[in-house]
Design a protein around this motif. Structure first.
Motif, PDB file in Angstrom:
ATOM      1  N   TRP A 108     -11.641  -0.227   3.352  1.00  0.00           N
ATOM      2  CA  TRP A 108     -12.261   1.241   1.833  1.00  0.00           C
ATOM      3  C   TRP A 108     -11.251   2.193   2.866  1.00  0.00           C
ATOM      4  O   TRP A 108     -10.845   2.803   2.138  1.00  0.00           O
ATOM      5  N   ALA A 109     -10.454   1.746   3.612  1.00  0.00           N
ATOM      6  CA  ALA A 109     -10.234   3.383   4.713  1.00  0.00           C
ATOM      7  C   ALA A 109      -8.771   3.518   3.608  1.00  0.00           C
ATOM      8  O   ALA A 109      -8.065   2.157   2.970  1.00  0.00           O
ATOM      9  N   ALA A 110      -7.938   4.265   3.794  1.00  0.00           N
ATOM     10  CA  ALA A 110      -7.108   4.726   2.837  1.00  0.00           C
ATOM     11  C   ALA A 110      -5.466   4.136   3.834  1.00  0.00           C
ATOM     12  O   ALA A 110      -5.999   3.214   4.580  1.00  0.00           O
ATOM     13  N   PRO A 111      -4.421   3.124   3.169  1.00  0.00           N
ATOM     14  CA  PRO A 111      -3.735   2.920   3.378  1.00  0.00           C
ATOM     15  C   PRO A 111      -3.124   3.551   4.544  1.00  0.00           C
ATOM     16  O   PRO A 111      -3.124   4.960   4.607  1.00  0.00           O
ATOM     17  N   GLN A 112      -2.246   2.734   5.597  1.00  0.00           N
ATOM     18  CA  GLN A 112      -2.050   3.092   6.873  1.00  0.00           C
ATOM     19  C   GLN A 112      -0.456   3.311   6.588  1.00  0.00           C
ATOM     20  O   GLN A 112       0.391   3.599   5.235  1.00  0.00           O
ATOM     21  N   THR A 113      -0.132   4.266   7.615  1.00  0.00           N
ATOM     22  CA  THR A 113       1.363   4.816   7.029  1.00  0.00           C
ATOM     23  C   THR A 113       2.035   3.655   7.540  1.00  0.00           C
ATOM     24  O   THR A 113       2.168   3.331   8.348  1.00  0.00           O
ATOM     25  N   ALA A 114       3.023   3.632   7.002  1.00  0.00           N
ATOM     26  CA  ALA A 114       3.963   2.509   6.482  1.00  0.00           C
ATOM     27  C   ALA A 114       4.754   2.609   5.724  1.00  0.00           C
ATOM     28  O   ALA A 114       4.265   3.553   4.627  1.00  0.00           O
ATOM     29  N   LEU A 115       5.006   1.767   5.289  1.00  0.00           N
ATOM     30  CA  LEU A 115       6.293   1.314   4.193  1.00  0.00           C
ATOM     31  C   LEU A 115       5.853  -0.133   3.418  1.00  0.00           C
ATOM     32  O   LEU A 115       6.058  -0.773   4.380  1.00  0.00           O
TER      33      LEU A 115
ATOM     34  N   HIS B 230      10.030   0.875  -3.543  1.00  0.00           N
ATOM     35  CA  HIS B 230       9.113   0.663  -2.159  1.00  0.00           C
ATOM     36  C   HIS B 230       7.941   1.676  -2.092  1.00  0.00           C
ATOM     37  O   HIS B 230       7.942   2.626  -3.320  1.00  0.00           O
ATOM     38  N   LEU B 231       7.453   1.914  -1.586  1.00  0.00           N
ATOM     39  CA  LEU B 231       5.823   2.852  -1.516  1.00  0.00           C
ATOM     40  C   LEU B 231       5.468   4.011   0.595  1.00  0.00           C
ATOM     41  O   LEU B 231       4.965   2.781   0.899  1.00  0.00           O
ATOM     42  N   GLN B 232       6.034   4.990   0.505  1.00  0.00           N
ATOM     43  CA  GLN B 232       5.857   4.957   1.867  1.00  0.00           C
ATOM     44  C   GLN B 232       4.937   5.989   1.858  1.00  0.00           C
ATOM     45  O   GLN B 232       5.103   6.839   1.016  1.00  0.00           O
ATOM     46  N   VAL B 233       4.409   5.507   2.680  1.00  0.00           N
ATOM     47  CA  VAL B 233       2.842   6.205   2.698  1.00  0.00           C
ATOM     48  C   VAL B 233       2.338   6.683   3.702  1.00  0.00           C
ATOM     49  O   VAL B 233       2.772   6.303   4.821  1.00  0.00           O
ATOM     50  N   ALA B 234       2.676   8.115   3.833  1.00  0.00           N
ATOM     51  CA  ALA B 234       2.795   9.098   5.020  1.00  0.00           C
ATOM     52  C   ALA B 234       1.461  10.016   5.211  1.00  0.00           C
ATOM     53  O   ALA B 234       1.806  11.124   4.524  1.00  0.00           O
ATOM     54  N   ASP B 235       0.195   9.864   5.987  1.00  0.00           N
ATOM     55  CA  ASP B 235      -1.397  10.771   5.465  1.00  0.00           C
ATOM     56  C   ASP B 235      -0.993  10.704   4.074  1.00  0.00           C
ATOM     57  O   ASP B 235      -1.833  10.343   3.426  1.00  0.00           O
ATOM     58  N   SER B 236      -0.979  12.367   3.713  1.00  0.00           N
ATOM     59  CA  SER B 236      -1.761  12.218   2.249  1.00  0.00           C
ATOM     60  C   SER B 236      -0.692  13.089   1.840  1.00  0.00           C
ATOM     61  O   SER B 236      -0.740  12.979  -0.086  1.00  0.00           O
TER      62      SER B 236
ATOM     63  N   TRP C 204       2.919   9.770  -0.554  1.00  0.00           N
ATOM     64  CA  TRP C 204       3.651   8.960  -0.557  1.00  0.00           C
ATOM     65  C   TRP C 204       4.495   9.277  -1.691  1.00  0.00           C
ATOM     66  O   TRP C 204       4.502   9.877  -2.418  1.00  0.00           O
ATOM     67  N   ILE C 205       5.536   8.172  -1.617  1.00  0.00           N
ATOM     68  CA  ILE C 205       6.587   8.392  -1.936  1.00  0.00           C
ATOM     69  C   ILE C 205       6.497   6.820  -3.343  1.00  0.00           C
ATOM     70  O   ILE C 205       7.070   6.111  -1.158  1.00  0.00           O
ATOM     71  N   MET C 206       6.905   6.623  -3.869  1.00  0.00           N
ATOM     72  CA  MET C 206       7.262   5.535  -4.962  1.00  0.00           C
ATOM     73  C   MET C 206       8.755   5.601  -5.476  1.00  0.00           C
ATOM     74  O   MET C 206       9.064   6.404  -6.077  1.00  0.00           O
TER      75      MET C 206
ATOM     76  N   LEU D 277       1.014  -7.137  -8.749  1.00  0.00           N
ATOM     77  CA  LEU D 277       1.863  -7.823  -7.935  1.00  0.00           C
ATOM     78  C   LEU D 277       1.741  -6.990  -7.392  1.00  0.00           C
ATOM     79  O   LEU D 277       1.682  -5.374  -7.178  1.00  0.00           O
ATOM     80  N   PRO D 278       1.603  -7.174  -6.031  1.00  0.00           N
ATOM     81  CA  PRO D 278       0.873  -6.318  -4.522  1.00  0.00           C
ATOM     82  C   PRO D 278       2.133  -5.378  -4.019  1.00  0.00           C
ATOM     83  O   PRO D 278       3.499  -6.036  -4.226  1.00  0.00           O
ATOM     84  N   PHE D 279       2.423  -4.782  -3.676  1.00  0.00           N
ATOM     85  CA  PHE D 279       3.202  -4.813  -2.457  1.00  0.00           C
ATOM     86  C   PHE D 279       2.429  -4.594  -0.774  1.00  0.00           C
ATOM     87  O   PHE D 279       1.387  -5.213  -0.836  1.00  0.00           O
ATOM     88  N   PHE D 280       3.671  -5.520   0.068  1.00  0.00           N
ATOM     89  CA  PHE D 280       3.692  -5.928   0.939  1.00  0.00           C
ATOM     90  C   PHE D 280       4.211  -5.151   2.315  1.00  0.00           C
ATOM     91  O   PHE D 280       5.341  -4.442   2.216  1.00  0.00           O
ATOM     92  N   LYS D 281       3.057  -4.743   2.870  1.00  0.00           N
ATOM     93  CA  LYS D 281       3.295  -3.966   4.493  1.00  0.00           C
ATOM     94  C   LYS D 281       4.802  -4.700   5.124  1.00  0.00           C
ATOM     95  O   LYS D 281       4.595  -5.526   4.989  1.00  0.00           O
ATOM     96  N   ARG D 282       5.468  -4.173   5.456  1.00  0.00           N
ATOM     97  CA  ARG D 282       6.580  -4.587   6.056  1.00  0.00           C
ATOM     98  C   ARG D 282       6.404  -3.886   7.417  1.00  0.00           C
ATOM     99  O   ARG D 282       5.646  -2.494   8.524  1.00  0.00           O
TER     100      ARG D 282
END
Length: 176
Positions: free
Chosen positions: A13-20, A36-42, A44-46, A171-176
């Motif tokens: 259940w952890a928050a998504p990792q910092t990643a694209l 594209h979903l860029q996750v960086a801590d708190s 998120w850029i979609m 549809l899921p997002f795939f971690k790059r």
């Protein structure tokens, strides 16, 4: 044993990792897109990229929403900090100028325009401070890390905490 269970629960259940994360070419209401979903801590850029053809080879426009997020368990509260469009071709910039898209008449190829809260044709872009109460889940499948995000449904509009999304986008997002 209980400690191990709690540790495994927190990992799932952890928050998504910092990643694209990326959702490859798909069709949504007749539009060919990648997201594209860029996750960086708190933050998120979609970014949705629209393409001229169904094979997603010739991009012509991006629409981006930036969020500040708070995650607790599998819940994510998303607050809009900015919405924007960027035309990717001269032709698209010219077309947007001709119709005064989002009330702008000075669109240029490659230049981002902030449209938070604007009425753009028949679509009202998310405004700064708009909130969405959603959910997420991460999965491993065939060696890929997948991220699913909630979507509005009759069971959960996402407009209030009590109406938090209950269903995931198909549809899921795939971690790059």
């Amino acid at each position: 044993m209980m400690h191990l269970f709690l540790l495994l629960t927190q990992l799932v259940w952890a928050a998504p990792q910092t990643a694209l994360y990326e959702r490859p070419c798909y069709i949504d209401e007749g539009d060919a897109l990648t997201t594209h979903l860029q996750v960086a801590d708190s933050q998120w850029i979609m970014t949705h990229v629209a393409y001229e053809e169904n094979a997603c080879k010739q991009p012509y426009l991006t629409f981006e929403i930036q969020y500040n997020t708070v995650t607790v368990g599998t819940a994510v509260d998303m607050t809009v900090t900015e919405s924007s469009y960027t035309p990717l071709t001269e032709e698209v910039a010219e077309a947007l100028n001709m119709v005064k898209y989002c009330d702008y008449t000075d669109w240029k190829r490659g230049e981002k325009k902030v449209v938070s809260g604007y009425l753009c044709d028949e679509y009202k872009a998310p405004n700064v401070g708009d909130k969405t109460y959603s959910i997420f889940k991460a999965e491993q499948k065939d060696g890929a890390e997948l991220l699913y995000i909630g979507t509005a449904s009759a069971d959960g509009s996402g407009k209030t905490p009590s109406q938090r999304h209950k269903k995931y986008e198909p549809l899921p997002f795939f971690k790059r």
